[in-house]
Write a protein that holds these residues in place. Structure first.
Motif, PDB file in Angstrom:
ATOM      1  N   VAL A 147       0.802  -1.223   0.000  1.00 56.74           N
ATOM      2  CA  VAL A 147       0.000   0.000   0.000  1.00 56.74           C
ATOM      3  C   VAL A 147       0.838   1.277   0.000  1.00 56.74           C
ATOM      4  O   VAL A 147       0.293   2.384  -0.050  1.00 56.74           O
ATOM      5  CB  VAL A 147      -0.975   0.028   1.201  1.00 56.74           C
ATOM      6  N   GLY A 148       2.159   1.169   0.056  1.00 59.64           N
ATOM      7  CA  GLY A 148       2.996   2.357   0.009  1.00 59.64           C
ATOM      8  C   GLY A 148       3.759   2.599   1.294  1.00 59.64           C
ATOM      9  O   GLY A 148       3.454   2.028   2.339  1.00 59.64           O
ATOM     10  N   VAL A 149       4.752   3.478   1.201  1.00 57.31           N
ATOM     11  CA  VAL A 149       5.654   3.754   2.315  1.00 57.31           C
ATOM     12  C   VAL A 149       5.155   4.947   3.129  1.00 57.31           C
ATOM     13  O   VAL A 149       4.742   5.963   2.566  1.00 57.31           O
ATOM     14  CB  VAL A 149       7.070   4.040   1.788  1.00 57.31           C
ATOM     15  N   GLY A 150       5.216   4.822   4.444  1.00 56.26           N
ATOM     16  CA  GLY A 150       4.846   5.912   5.331  1.00 56.26           C
ATOM     17  C   GLY A 150       3.436   5.762   5.873  1.00 56.26           C
ATOM     18  O   GLY A 150       2.595   5.069   5.290  1.00 56.26           O
ATOM     19  N   PRO A 151       3.158   6.421   6.996  1.00 51.37           N
ATOM     20  CA  PRO A 151       1.860   6.248   7.655  1.00 51.37           C
ATOM     21  C   PRO A 151       0.679   6.757   6.839  1.00 51.37           C
ATOM     22  O   PRO A 151      -0.414   6.172   6.901  1.00 51.37           O
ATOM     23  CB  PRO A 151       2.016   7.018   8.971  1.00 51.37           C
ATOM     24  N   ALA A 152       0.854   7.835   6.081  1.00 53.94           N
ATOM     25  CA  ALA A 152      -0.264   8.366   5.301  1.00 53.94           C
ATOM     26  C   ALA A 152      -0.664   7.406   4.187  1.00 53.94           C
ATOM     27  O   ALA A 152      -1.841   7.084   4.006  1.00 53.94           O
ATOM     28  CB  ALA A 152       0.096   9.734   4.727  1.00 53.94           C
ATOM     29  N   ALA A 153       0.335   6.934   3.412  1.00 54.81           N
ATOM     30  CA  ALA A 153       0.039   5.978   2.343  1.00 54.81           C
ATOM     31  C   ALA A 153      -0.534   4.689   2.911  1.00 54.81           C
ATOM     32  O   ALA A 153      -1.454   4.100   2.336  1.00 54.81           O
ATOM     33  CB  ALA A 153       1.310   5.687   1.546  1.00 54.81           C
ATOM     34  N   ALA A 154       0.009   4.243   4.041  1.00 56.67           N
ATOM     35  CA  ALA A 154      -0.469   3.010   4.660  1.00 56.67           C
ATOM     36  C   ALA A 154      -1.915   3.143   5.113  1.00 56.67           C
ATOM     37  O   ALA A 154      -2.735   2.237   4.909  1.00 56.67           O
ATOM     38  CB  ALA A 154       0.424   2.639   5.840  1.00 56.67           C
ATOM     39  N   ALA A 155      -2.244   4.273   5.712  1.00 57.98           N
ATOM     40  CA  ALA A 155      -3.613   4.490   6.174  1.00 57.98           C
ATOM     41  C   ALA A 155      -4.580   4.571   5.002  1.00 57.98           C
ATOM     42  O   ALA A 155      -5.653   3.953   5.015  1.00 57.98           O
ATOM     43  CB  ALA A 155      -3.683   5.761   7.010  1.00 57.98           C
ATOM     44  N   ALA A 156      -4.211   5.335   3.971  1.00 59.12           N
ATOM     45  CA  ALA A 156      -5.091   5.490   2.816  1.00 59.12           C
ATOM     46  C   ALA A 156      -5.303   4.159   2.099  1.00 59.12           C
ATOM     47  O   ALA A 156      -6.434   3.800   1.743  1.00 59.12           O
ATOM     48  CB  ALA A 156      -4.505   6.527   1.855  1.00 59.12           C
ATOM     49  N   GLY A 157      -4.212   3.422   1.875  1.00 61.97           N
ATOM     50  CA  GLY A 157      -4.323   2.146   1.181  1.00 61.97           C
ATOM     51  C   GLY A 157      -5.120   1.123   1.970  1.00 61.97           C
ATOM     52  O   GLY A 157      -5.938   0.382   1.405  1.00 61.97           O
ATOM     53  N   THR A 158      -4.899   1.077   3.262  1.00 63.22           N
ATOM     54  CA  THR A 158      -5.635   0.134   4.110  1.00 63.22           C
ATOM     55  C   THR A 158      -7.110   0.485   4.154  1.00 63.22           C
ATOM     56  O   THR A 158      -7.978  -0.395   4.057  1.00 63.22           O
ATOM     57  CB  THR A 158      -5.054   0.119   5.535  1.00 63.22           C
ATOM     58  N   ALA A 159      -7.418   1.770   4.280  1.00 69.14           N
ATOM     59  CA  ALA A 159      -8.813   2.201   4.308  1.00 69.14           C
ATOM     60  C   ALA A 159      -9.532   1.830   3.018  1.00 69.14           C
ATOM     61  O   ALA A 159     -10.683   1.375   3.039  1.00 69.14           O
ATOM     62  CB  ALA A 159      -8.888   3.709   4.546  1.00 69.14           C
ATOM     63  N   ARG A 160      -8.840   2.011   1.894  1.00 64.26           N
ATOM     64  CA  ARG A 160      -9.445   1.647   0.602  1.00 64.26           C
ATOM     65  C   ARG A 160      -9.755   0.162   0.535  1.00 64.26           C
ATOM     66  O   ARG A 160     -10.840  -0.250   0.102  1.00 64.26           O
ATOM     67  CB  ARG A 160      -8.504   2.045  -0.539  1.00 64.26           C
ATOM     68  N   LEU A 161      -8.807  -0.654   0.976  1.00 64.75           N
ATOM     69  CA  LEU A 161      -9.011  -2.101   0.935  1.00 64.75           C
ATOM     70  C   LEU A 161     -10.136  -2.542   1.863  1.00 64.75           C
ATOM     71  O   LEU A 161     -10.961  -3.396   1.513  1.00 64.75           O
ATOM     72  CB  LEU A 161      -7.708  -2.815   1.310  1.00 64.75           C
TER      73      LEU A 161
END
Length: 208
Positions: free
Chosen positions: A32-46
């Motif tokens: 989902v990407g590197v860093g907390p923002a990318a991780a949060a956004a990618g996880t939320a989408r999934l």
């Protein structure tokens, strides 16, 4: 109906390592990407587009000296956003002291029990999430003193945990390098990726 387990990683190499030991019928793995923002956004989408019984943030990490050596597998009992706060003349103030929220999410006790059963030799403790990872001995000492329960640092766990919300959450890491000065020659990336695959294979036998 049994929903699958969602495992999110930062980069494709970590996702491939996890998939190598996972049953695709019971475990979904996505980078989902590197860093907390990318991780949060990618996880939320999934999580918004699928039904999952739990979510695990997995990948490689730096280990604190004397707590999690290079090559170790780490199970994060808490994910802490260690740089969420403010500077002050007296030092760093975490977000809690400012009264604006929390920098800590505890992992699901049931997931932790299953993971420690599957990985009895893993190191358990807090995993710090940082947008800027440590590169000096002074910062390593400061973090170790400020977070005595911290065994490792990475860049995504807190973001994944915040996106997970009420979905059970935990963090799994394998240690590629010590927290401190950035000596790339001393990093053991291939070994840490291999250890992640080995840990995943053992874990999904119990949790998958």
């Amino acid at each position: 109906m049994s929903y699958p387990l969602l495992v999110v990683t930062a980069v494709a190499a970590e996702a491939e390592a996890v998939r190598a030991g996972a049953d695709p019928a019971h475990v979904v793995v996505e980078a989902v990407g590197v860093g907390p923002a990318a991780a949060a956004a990618g996880t939320a989408r999934l999580l918004a587009t699928g039904d999952y019984r739990a979510v695990i943030s997995a990948g490689i990490a730096g280990g604190f000296a004397g707590r999690a050596p290079v090559g170790a597998t780490v199970i994060g009992v808490r994910s802490i956003c260690a740089d969420l706060g403010a500077e002050s003349p007296g030092g760093f103030l975490p977000i809690e002291e400012l009264g604006f929220g929390t920098s800590l999410v505890s992992a699901d006790p049931g997931l932790i029990e299953a993971m420690t059963t599957a990985l009895p030799h893993a190191v358990t403790g807090d995993v710090l999430t940082l947008s800027t990872v440590t590169g000096t001995a002074a910062t390593a000492v400061r973090l170790a003193e400020a977070f005595p329960g911290a065994v490792a640092e990475a860049m995504e766990g807190f973001g994944v945990a915040m996106a997970a919300g009420r979905t059970p959450f935990a963090e799994l890491r394998t240690i590629s390098n010590p927290v401190g000065p950035r000596d790339r020659a001393a990093w053991r990336l291939k070994e840490a990726i291999a250890a992640l695959s080995t840990a995943s294979a053992a874990l999904w036998t119990t949790c998958g």
